[in-house]
Design an enzyme around this catalytic site. Structure first.
Site, PDB file in Angstrom:
ATOM      1  N   CYS A  99       0.904  -1.182  -0.039  1.00 12.94           N
ATOM      2  CA  CYS A  99       0.115   0.083   0.087  1.00 12.94           C
ATOM      3  C   CYS A  99       0.899   1.288  -0.088  1.00 12.94           C
ATOM      4  O   CYS A  99       0.435   2.342  -0.275  1.00 12.94           O
ATOM      5  CB  CYS A  99      -1.004   0.037   1.036  1.00 12.94           C
ATOM      6  SG  CYS A  99      -1.985  -1.124   1.131  1.00 12.94           S
ATOM      7  N   ASP A 108       2.336   2.560   2.890  1.00 16.48           N
ATOM      8  CA  ASP A 108       2.372   3.212   4.071  1.00 16.48           C
ATOM      9  C   ASP A 108       1.933   2.152   4.995  1.00 16.48           C
ATOM     10  O   ASP A 108       1.083   1.423   4.777  1.00 16.48           O
ATOM     11  CB  ASP A 108       1.928   4.597   4.342  1.00 16.48           C
ATOM     12  CG  ASP A 108       0.492   4.672   3.707  1.00 16.48           C
ATOM     13  OD1 ASP A 108      -0.108   3.754   3.517  1.00 16.48           O
ATOM     14  OD2 ASP A 108       0.181   6.082   3.660  1.00 16.48           O
ATOM     15  N   CYS A 141       5.458   8.195   3.758  1.00 13.87           N
ATOM     16  CA  CYS A 141       5.980   9.290   3.095  1.00 13.87           C
ATOM     17  C   CYS A 141       5.909  10.685   4.065  1.00 13.87           C
ATOM     18  O   CYS A 141       5.708  10.034   5.513  1.00 13.87           O
ATOM     19  CB  CYS A 141       4.786   9.782   2.186  1.00 13.87           C
ATOM     20  SG  CYS A 141       3.330  10.135   2.840  1.00 13.87           S
ATOM     21  N   CYS A 186      -3.106   9.554   5.532  1.00 15.91           N
ATOM     22  CA  CYS A 186      -1.994   9.257   6.771  1.00 15.91           C
ATOM     23  C   CYS A 186      -2.611   9.542   8.127  1.00 15.91           C
ATOM     24  O   CYS A 186      -2.296   8.880   9.051  1.00 15.91           O
ATOM     25  CB  CYS A 186      -0.957  10.250   6.207  1.00 15.91           C
ATOM     26  SG  CYS A 186      -0.113   9.944   4.680  1.00 15.91           S
TER      27      CYS A 186
END
Lengths: 278, 406
Positions: free
Chosen positions: A35, A37, A61, A105
């Site tokens: 994926c 992350d 990231c 995120c």
């Protein structure tokens, strides 16, 4: 380049609480390598029942790392009940905001927190029990609906920004539209009029096209000694073959586009394209 | 630390100082329109023609085979639409899976753009980014209107065997276009020895300014313009010429010819030093793309278990400019289509970094990157939940100690 706030940059370059707690009370792991992350969160409770320590390991990231760092800071000192009140929006706000494409995120952080607390309590996560909607990123309908309601999402793009669902092959976009509709309807149960572009299955299209050909187009062409046959329907493309005098007529292309296509668009679906099969 | 170490030349390049000087008078002094009747404009027209000659010389074309456009993308679109228009009865296009979006997205949308149904074959590549020529031959049919293949891949630098592919297309009477924006100026090209019909060039990839491109169209190849308007470019591309940039591009082509040797010796050595240095000092790193069939300036390396955007932002602190095939850098959620087509595993695709050098890079700069990057990777791996598990999975041995290196 992404527009990251100074706070995001700061937490990315100097992340707090990196690592793993050896004798953790709860550990939550979410995301995966494929994926792009993943976050592993561990916490330790103090004697007062409050979170005494929290650590993370993150693959991802800058915003994923910053969101993880922020989450650990927010957690320490809270009871588990208080910790569960942290939303993805809270994490984003702590960082002074995230680019909308990076909101997932913050969702990742919230999910890791829930997974860690579920691990401590020895219960299963409700999210894992849902039905997988997005195969590319393994997102369930429960996760999608929750993100829609909590963040007031309206479009598939919104859903992708927050959950990643629909960001891969795109096959689940129709399903996501239904989920958005359902989630919002459940929230506000007034009747919402059906709108938006008409959708038809191929069979429905073929039936309707045949009907219009039979009723209007064929009789008109027959007057000039011509005829038309339906060969295939592929998505929006309607493949036909002109017969009789039409097949040798120099104006057959005009007939096809100006007459046949126009009629079919009016009466069947306005996105149809008529082509002559060879 | 304000120094910039620019190793992202496949994205764009510095305008060469000589190029800028050549352009300078044509902004405020000699600003006439080349189409004007007066000599003030007419003299500019002569300079544009001189630039055309200079571009032609770099690829050994005739000046009348050179059409100036606004960018590589316009050149690609022009070539493909022109080919389809000249063969209206044919509805099949052959490209590769690793084409630049300028070709790939265009071809994937041909049905909507033309109102006709097309079949688009996207040929796969192997793990080194190379095509299977037998499969290429078999993909061609009597219905094939045009083949469009990039000469050099922008992400990996891998070179396709364009000479052979163009010859095969020619034998079958199929038009052949090559997107050569990454190849022109980096490897020698002689269109007289090649059978292609169209070739696209982008100015800003070879030290000319952004906003100018070229489409080479072989003499005798049927052509339909993309931008319809005035009589500029002999009616083949309407719109007033981007005079200053065209003049700059002419000069850049002269320089590219001049530096060709250096590009393939000095730059190649610097690239090799950088690549070998990184692969030797950083565990779990691998090169993406064929080792030799590749541009001399490009190195694409994957660092497993770390994410590309995070690497780039750390490099950015040291003024080092590179790019990544990671999902996060593009705004999409999936890693580069090129790396996926090559079957690069996800563990590596998200952590891919591309360094693309130019004749302006120095050995000191390469040494600086070799000094700064390994600790960045080590730090990010310490933070990655997969790094230690990897050591466990690898089962100790020499790999088991890698994670302790830091």
């Amino acid at each position: 380049m992404w527009e990251y706030t100074d706070k995001v940059k700061e937490h990315f370059l100097n992340p707090r609480n990196v690592g793993e707690i050896a004798d953790a009370d709860g550990v939550g792991e979410v995301g995966s390598l494929s994926c792009g992350d993943a976050l592993k969160l561990s916490f330790k409770l103090g004697e007062d029942g409050r979170i005494a320590d929290a650590k993370f390991k993150t693959f991802g990231c800058a915003s994923a790392i910053a969101a993880s760092s922020a989450l650990t800071i927010m957690l320490i000192g809270r009871t588990l009940e208080e910790a569960l009140e942290i939303t993805n929006e809270d994490i984003a706000q702590f960082l002074g905001g995230l680019p909308k494409e990076k909101m997932h995120c913050s969702v990742l952080g919230r999910e890791a927190l829930e997974a860690a607390i579920a691990d401590y309590r020895g219960v299963a996560l409700p999210m894992a029990e849902g039905e997988v909607v997005c195969e590319c990123f393994g997102v369930t309908d429960i996760e999608v609906k929750r993100a829609i309601l909590e963040n007031d999402l309206h479009t598939v793009e919104d859903v992708t920004n927050f959950t990643k669902a629909g960001g891969g092959c795109g096959k689940c976009h129709d399903r996501l539209k239904v989920l958005i509709y359902e989630a919002r309807e459940e929230k506000a149960p007034q009747p919402i009029p059906m709108s938006g572009p008409k959708r038809m299955t191929t069979i429905q299209k073929i039936k309707k096209i045949e009907e219009v050909l039979e009723r209007e187009i064929r009789p008109a062409l027959k007057k000039d000694g011509g005829d038309i046959e339906l060969i295939d329907v592929d998505g929006n493309f309607v493949i036909v073959s002109l017969r009789g005098s039409c097949s040798s007529c120099a104006k057959s292309q005009t007939t096809l586009k100006e007459y046949v296509e126009k009629k079919l668009r009016e009466q069947v679906l306005d996105t149809l394209v008529v082509e002559e099969g060879k | 630390m304000s120094k910039t170490i620019y190793m992202d030349n496949n994205a764009t390049t510095m305008v060469a100082p000589e190029v800028f000087e050549e352009m300078r008078p044509y902004f405020c002094e000699l600003y006439g329109n080349p189409s004007s009747m007066h000599s003030f404009g007419g003299q500019v027209g002569q300079v544009v023609e001189e630039a055309r000659l200079r571009v032609a010389r770099l690829i050994n074309a005739e000046p009348e085979e050179i059409i100036f456009t606004s960018c590589g993308t316009e050149s690609d679109s022009t070539a493909i639409f022109s080919a389809l228009q000249s063969k209206p009865e044919k509805r099949h296009v052959v490209i590769s899976r690793v084409e630049h979006p300028a070709v790939k997205n265009l071809c994937e949308n041909l049905d909507n753009l033309t109102g006709h149904k097309h079949k688009v074959t996207q040929l796969p590549v192997d793990e080194e980014g190379m095509l299977d020529m037998e499969q290429y031959r078999e993909s061609l049919s009597d219905d094939t209107a045009v083949v469009s293949m990039m000469w050099a891949n922008n992400e990996t630098g891998v070179l396709f065997p364009i000479a052979e592919m163009a010859a095969i297309a020619r034998e079958r009477g199929i038009l052949f276009h090559t997107d050569a924006v990454q190849a022109v100026g980096k490897i020698p090209i002689d269109v007289k020895k090649l059978a292609m019909d169209f070739l696209s060039i982008s100015g800003h990839k070879l030290h000319a300014p952004k906003g100018t491109g070229v489409l080479y169209v072989r003499k005798g190849t049927p052509f339909a313009p993309f931008l319809i308007g005035g009589h500029q470019e002999q009616g083949r591309r309407g719109g007033t010429e981007n005079v200053t940039s065209i003049i700059g591009l002419g000069k850049a082509c002269v320089l590219a010819g001049h530096y060709m040797q250096k590009e393939n010796s000095t730059v190649r050595l610097l690239r090799d030093k950088l690549e070998q240095g990184l692969l030797a000092t950083i565990p779990n790193a691998m090169r993406n793309g064929h080792k030799t069939e590749r541009l001399p300036n490009t190195a694409n390396i994957s660092f497993e278990y770390v994410e590309g955007e995070a690497i780039l932002l750390h490099l950015d602190r040291f003024g080092i400019c590179a790019s990544s095939g990671s999902a996060c850098t593009s705004g999409s959620l999936e890693p580069s289509h090129v790396l996926r087509a090559m079957g690069v595993p996800f563990t590596a695709a998200h952590g891919s970094i591309r360094f693309s050098l130019s004749v302006y890079n120095t050995e000191d700069e390469v040494d600086y990157v070799l000094e700064k990057l390994p600790p960045i990777i080590a730090d990010l791996r310490q933070m990655s939940p997969f790094w230690e598990d990897r050591a466990k999975i690898a089962g100790g041995g020499s790999c088991g100690s890698c994670s302790c290196q830091k």
